[in-house]
Motif scaffolding. Structure first.
Motif, PDB file in Angstrom:
ATOM      1  N   LYS A   1       0.825  -1.213   0.000  1.00 10.98           N
ATOM      2  CA  LYS A   1       0.000   0.000   0.000  1.00 10.98           C
ATOM      3  C   LYS A   1       0.854   1.254   0.000  1.00 10.98           C
ATOM      4  N   MET A   2       1.964   1.234   0.754  1.00  8.74           N
ATOM      5  CA  MET A   2       2.806   2.416   0.919  1.00  8.74           C
ATOM      6  C   MET A   2       4.243   1.929   1.116  1.00  8.74           C
ATOM      7  N   SER A   3       5.051   1.970   0.065  1.00  6.09           N
ATOM      8  CA  SER A   3       6.362   1.326   0.104  1.00  6.09           C
ATOM      9  C   SER A   3       7.299   1.946   1.123  1.00  6.09           C
ATOM     10  N   HIS A   4       7.125   3.245   1.438  1.00  2.00           N
ATOM     11  CA  HIS A   4       8.023   3.903   2.388  1.00  2.00           C
ATOM     12  C   HIS A   4       7.446   3.943   3.808  1.00  2.00           C
ATOM     13  N   TYR A   5       6.469   3.090   4.084  1.00  2.00           N
ATOM     14  CA  TYR A   5       5.748   3.157   5.356  1.00  2.00           C
ATOM     15  C   TYR A   5       6.681   3.039   6.562  1.00  2.00           C
ATOM     16  N   TYR A   6       7.739   2.217   6.425  1.00  2.00           N
ATOM     17  CA  TYR A   6       8.611   1.958   7.583  1.00  2.00           C
ATOM     18  C   TYR A   6       9.884   2.811   7.558  1.00  2.00           C
ATOM     19  N   ASN A   7       9.948   3.796   6.669  1.00  2.00           N
ATOM     20  CA  ASN A   7      11.105   4.689   6.629  1.00  2.00           C
ATOM     21  C   ASN A   7      10.858   5.872   7.557  1.00  2.00           C
ATOM     22  N   PHE A   8      11.488   5.845   8.708  1.00  2.00           N
ATOM     23  CA  PHE A   8      11.348   6.935   9.671  1.00  2.00           C
ATOM     24  C   PHE A   8      12.602   7.808   9.696  1.00  2.00           C
ATOM     25  N   GLN A   9      13.358   7.766   8.599  1.00  2.00           N
ATOM     26  CA  GLN A   9      14.616   8.510   8.544  1.00  2.00           C
ATOM     27  C   GLN A   9      14.627   9.532   7.414  1.00  2.00           C
ATOM     28  N   LYS A  10      13.463  10.002   7.029  1.00  2.00           N
ATOM     29  CA  LYS A  10      13.409  10.971   5.929  1.00  2.00           C
ATOM     30  C   LYS A  10      14.124  12.268   6.307  1.00  2.00           C
ATOM     31  N   ARG A  11      14.541  12.998   5.270  1.00  2.00           N
ATOM     32  CA  ARG A  11      15.241  14.250   5.526  1.00  2.00           C
ATOM     33  C   ARG A  11      14.292  15.287   6.137  1.00  2.00           C
ATOM     34  N   THR A  12      14.857  16.129   6.987  1.00  2.00           N
ATOM     35  CA  THR A  12      14.063  17.099   7.724  1.00  2.00           C
ATOM     36  C   THR A  12      14.429  18.520   7.295  1.00  2.00           C
ATOM     37  N   VAL A  13      13.708  19.486   7.848  1.00  2.00           N
ATOM     38  CA  VAL A  13      14.036  20.894   7.602  1.00  2.00           C
ATOM     39  C   VAL A  13      15.435  21.188   8.135  1.00  2.00           C
ATOM     40  N   GLY A  14      15.776  20.573   9.258  1.00  2.00           N
ATOM     41  CA  GLY A  14      17.121  20.758   9.812  1.00  2.00           C
ATOM     42  C   GLY A  14      18.193  20.280   8.844  1.00  2.00           C
ATOM     43  N   ASP A  15      17.925  19.151   8.163  1.00  2.00           N
ATOM     44  CA  ASP A  15      18.883  18.662   7.155  1.00  2.00           C
ATOM     45  C   ASP A  15      19.037  19.672   6.019  1.00  2.00           C
ATOM     46  N   PHE A  16      17.923  20.299   5.639  1.00  2.95           N
ATOM     47  CA  PHE A  16      17.955  21.279   4.545  1.00  2.95           C
ATOM     48  C   PHE A  16      18.898  22.430   4.879  1.00  2.95           C
ATOM     49  N   PHE A  17      18.764  22.962   6.082  1.00  5.12           N
ATOM     50  CA  PHE A  17      19.614  24.095   6.458  1.00  5.12           C
ATOM     51  C   PHE A  17      21.057  23.647   6.685  1.00  5.12           C
ATOM     52  N   GLU A  18      21.241  22.433   7.127  1.00  6.01           N
ATOM     53  CA  GLU A  18      22.607  21.920   7.282  1.00  6.01           C
ATOM     54  C   GLU A  18      23.275  21.793   5.922  1.00  6.01           C
ATOM     55  N   ASP A  19      22.523  21.328   4.925  1.00  4.24           N
ATOM     56  CA  ASP A  19      23.076  21.212   3.574  1.00  4.24           C
ATOM     57  C   ASP A  19      23.420  22.585   3.008  1.00  4.24           C
ATOM     58  N   ILE A  20      22.565  23.569   3.275  1.00  8.73           N
ATOM     59  CA  ILE A  20      22.863  24.922   2.796  1.00  8.73           C
ATOM     60  C   ILE A  20      24.156  25.425   3.418  1.00  8.73           C
ATOM     61  N   ALA A  21      24.315  25.185   4.722  1.00  9.12           N
ATOM     62  CA  ALA A  21      25.520  25.649   5.407  1.00  9.12           C
ATOM     63  C   ALA A  21      26.760  24.984   4.848  1.00  9.12           C
ATOM     64  N   THR A  22      26.618  23.755   4.386  1.00  9.20           N
ATOM     65  CA  THR A  22      27.779  23.003   3.903  1.00  9.20           C
ATOM     66  C   THR A  22      28.032  23.223   2.423  1.00  9.20           C
ATOM     67  N   ALA A  23      26.973  23.133   1.616  1.00  6.79           N
ATOM     68  CA  ALA A  23      27.142  23.120   0.166  1.00  6.79           C
ATOM     69  C   ALA A  23      26.696  24.400  -0.502  1.00  6.79           C
ATOM     70  N   GLY A  24      25.972  25.216   0.212  1.00  4.43           N
ATOM     71  CA  GLY A  24      25.453  26.426  -0.395  1.00  4.43           C
ATOM     72  C   GLY A  24      24.012  26.249  -0.853  1.00  4.43           C
ATOM     73  N   LEU A  25      23.330  27.370  -0.980  1.00  4.92           N
ATOM     74  CA  LEU A  25      21.913  27.324  -1.315  1.00  4.92           C
ATOM     75  C   LEU A  25      21.669  26.737  -2.701  1.00  4.92           C
ATOM     76  N   GLY A  26      22.481  27.155  -3.677  1.00  6.41           N
ATOM     77  CA  GLY A  26      22.245  26.703  -5.050  1.00  6.41           C
ATOM     78  C   GLY A  26      22.343  25.196  -5.189  1.00  6.41           C
ATOM     79  N   ALA A  27      23.429  24.644  -4.668  1.00  6.58           N
ATOM     80  CA  ALA A  27      23.618  23.202  -4.797  1.00  6.58           C
ATOM     81  C   ALA A  27      22.548  22.434  -4.031  1.00  6.58           C
ATOM     82  N   THR A  28      22.168  22.957  -2.886  1.00  9.72           N
ATOM     83  CA  THR A  28      21.146  22.263  -2.084  1.00  9.72           C
ATOM     84  C   THR A  28      19.799  22.258  -2.809  1.00  9.72           C
ATOM     85  N   LEU A  29      19.448  23.394  -3.401  1.00  8.48           N
ATOM     86  CA  LEU A  29      18.177  23.441  -4.126  1.00  8.48           C
ATOM     87  C   LEU A  29      18.198  22.522  -5.340  1.00  8.48           C
TER      88      LEU A  29
END
Length: 612
Positions: free
Chosen positions: A194-222
């Motif tokens: 029914k839902m293949s990702h049902y047991y994935n509780f490790q999805k990326r978060t808003v915190g990951d987004f800002f961490e990626d920006i801090a590391t790689a820059g906004l352009g690359a992250t987007l």
């Protein structure tokens, strides 16, 4: 069909829940280990196995299982190369069952796959397996009926060699890794559909987004987020079923129970490691204790010293360790997605323990896993490493110099390594060379992605192990101690591993097993090359019954033989096969739920006599 609810009802009726240790066979308890008798054993060797429903307790929780002779795992089946064995299997279940002898060369009628090699073992009946033992090494056995393997229907097998091993050791332990769930596996299976990702509780978060920006820059992250969004894929999709459901076991012990194997300081200890899981890869290490790999899938290989190895579902590795100190060592088997672990201890005495390593940050899928050619992508000025395509004509692979990629210490972008192992976002990865490009066939509606570029990834250590900073086993390390068949391949077969992850559909060449009309034909005695291309973004452990596959890893006449190979995402893998076993054989992904969904074929080696 045996469901968890039915089995719990059985347990309640019985009024007795046995402690896990009481259910374990002697070999799986906390033990001193053993060295096999040196004297040859001759004549017939007979066993009786009884399969039944039995309540169990794991780490203080009660459940119910399908047991062999009352245990999970089942008894250690120990044979001698050259003897003939007779195994009477008594089915006390209210449904059919079976036993497949994984990696064993035997007459196809004894292979134990219902509907392929025999009809199965009916409820309340007995089936007798009898076959000559023609090999040595570490193997295992399991049900090939529905999801019974998930309910505990598996056990280890050792075949002592007719001639002495080419390496010495003082003591040995069998290490069976597995993934246990207290939930009803058929309900879990239905949920995945029914839902293949049902047991994935490790999805990326808003915190990951800002961490990626801090590391790689906004352009690359987007760009990274946009690329995954357009593909409707998730880079955290590492495993279908995770530690949210599974309790990971060593020899039937949960992490809290802490299976312990004993040694005397200064001894050489052989560990026979078997991944009997249904859906879980493990990264195995013993912090502070190097390991020397001496066998892979039961076959002797040139010794190679490492600090960690990734073991795919259904693979086996034999390693030797030499603990010199009077101290305990943690045997740590971390799940691929870092959602849990199995844990045991090697120690001079019972009751000792060593620190348990923390789980490392979860890895991410990359555009290399998606089969993308990084040179064609606008990466905002990032420097990408990609080896020029050497071609794959004739099946030859081009390897990085030295046959091993330098992963230790590789970190191109600094601080983000804690999450992505030195990459920027999930788009950059050190990877093996491109050896081919995908053709125009996209494999129909049963498949949603293709590997636009197909890579040789044999020198890569596996997902999440790219930058661990110590020695990790790679497939190019495996070199047989014995040369095998030197005949060139007479023809070539190419098979693509395909699927629709969003709908949890799995297949070969875009077709489920139920959609194909005929077996894959092998001609008896021929030598052929099997090319496998993984068009999905997940690893698949592919197993061929009845015959070994020889992994073309640039070791000439000393290429290793495997019964199960881990085909990485976006990988093109080449194997040689001698079709010397007449009959009908299963060929499939050994992720149980993938196989059940249709990633399965029958290989028919003809001519042959008799059918199931």
């Amino acid at each position: 069909m045996i469901t968890r609810r039915r089995m719990l009802k059985t347990a309640s009726t019985a009024g007795l829940l046995l402690a896990a240790q009481g259910l374990l066979p002697a070999w799986a308890r906390n033990v001193a280990g053993a060295v096999p008798a040196s004297g040859p054993r001759t004549g017939p060797h007979e066993f009786d196995l009884t399969i039944a429903e039995t309540p169990i307790t794991i780490d203080g929780r009660t459940g119910s299982a399908i047991t062999l002779n009352g245990g999970v795992p089942g008894p250690l089946m120990r044979f001698k190369e050259g003897e003939t064995v007779t195994i009477r299997v008594h089915n006390r279940l209210p449904e059919d069952t079976s036993i497949h002898w994984h990696g064993i060369l035997l007459p196809f009628q004894m292979d134990g796959v219902p509907g392929v090699s025999f009809p199965g073992i009916r409820a309340n009946s007995t089936f007798t397996y009898e076959y000559p033992v023609k090999q040595y090494g570490t193997y295992w056995y399991h049900s090939h009926t529905r999801l019974q393997e998930q309910l505990g229907h598996y056990g280890p097998m050792i075949i002592d060699p007719a001639n002495p091993d080419p390496f010495a050791y003082d003591r040995e332990h069998v290490i069976v890794l597995s993934d246990w769930m207290f939930e009803d596996p058929y309900r879990v299976f239905a949920q995945l559909k029914k839902m293949s990702h049902y047991y994935n509780f490790q999805k990326r978060t808003v915190g990951d987004f800002f961490e990626d920006i801090a590391t790689a820059g906004l352009g690359a992250t987007l760009k990274d987020r946009d690329a995954w969004g357009r593909m409707r894929m998730d880079p955290t999709d590492i495993a279908d079923i995770t530690g949210a459901v599974y309790t990971y076991l060593i020899n039937g012990h949960g992490p809290e129970t802490n299976w312990t194997g004993l040694f005397t300081p200064g001894e050489s200890v052989r560990l026979r490691v078997i991944n009997a899981s249904t859906m879980s890869y493990f990264n195995v290490r013993l912090p502070g204790l190097p390991m020397t790999v001496v066998q892979a899938d039961g076959q002797n290989v040139e010794p190679v010293e490492i600090d960690e190895f990734q073991i795919a579902v259904a693979e086996t590795y034999d390693v030797i360790v030499r603990p010199e100190s009077d101290r305990a060592y943690t045997l740590f088997a971390e799940s691929l997605n870092r959602s849990g672990y199995a844990r045991g201890t090697l120690a001079p005495r019972e009751g000792m323990a060593a620190p348990i390593p923390p789980l490392r940050p979860r890895p991410l899928r990359t555009m290399v896993d998606m089969g993308m050619d990084m040179k064609d992508m606008d990466m905002g000025g990032m420097q990408m490493k990609d080896t020029a395509p050497p071609g794959m004509a004739g099946g030859g692979h081009a390897m990085p110099e030295g046959g091993r990629m330098d992963h230790a210490g590789h970190s191109s972008m600094g601080g983000h390594g804690a999450e992505h192992g030195g990459r920027v976002g999930s788009m950059m990865e050190e990877a093996g060379p491109i050896v081919a490009r995908h053709g125009p066939d996209t494999h129909g509606p049963g498949n949603t992605t293709i590997a636009h570029v197909e890579r040789n990834r044999l020198a890569e250590p596996g997902t999440g192990l790219e930058d661990v900073g110590h020695r990790v086993l790679v497939y190019t390390d495996l070199r047989s101690v014995t040369p095998f068949n030197q005949r060139p391949a007479e023809r070539e077969i190419e098979i693509h591993l395909t699927g629709n992850m969003d709908r949890f559909m799995w297949s070969f060449d875009g077709k489920k097993f139920s959609e194909v009309k005929a077996p894959i034909p092998f001609r008896h005695g021929e030598r052929l090359r099997l090319i496998m291309v993984n068009d999905t973004m997940m690893e698949h452990p592919i197993h061929l019954h009845g015959m070994f596959m020889e992994l073309e890893n640039d070791h000439g006449q000393y290429i290793p033989r495997k019964h199960t190979v881990n085909v990485k995402a976006g990988e093109r893998m080449s194997l040689l096969i001698t079709a010397d076993a007449p009959g009908r054989w299963a060929f499939h992904c050994h992720l149980l739920y993938h196989m059940e969904m249709g990633m399965f074929r029958v290989v028919e080696v003809s001519p042959h006599e008799g059918r199931a």
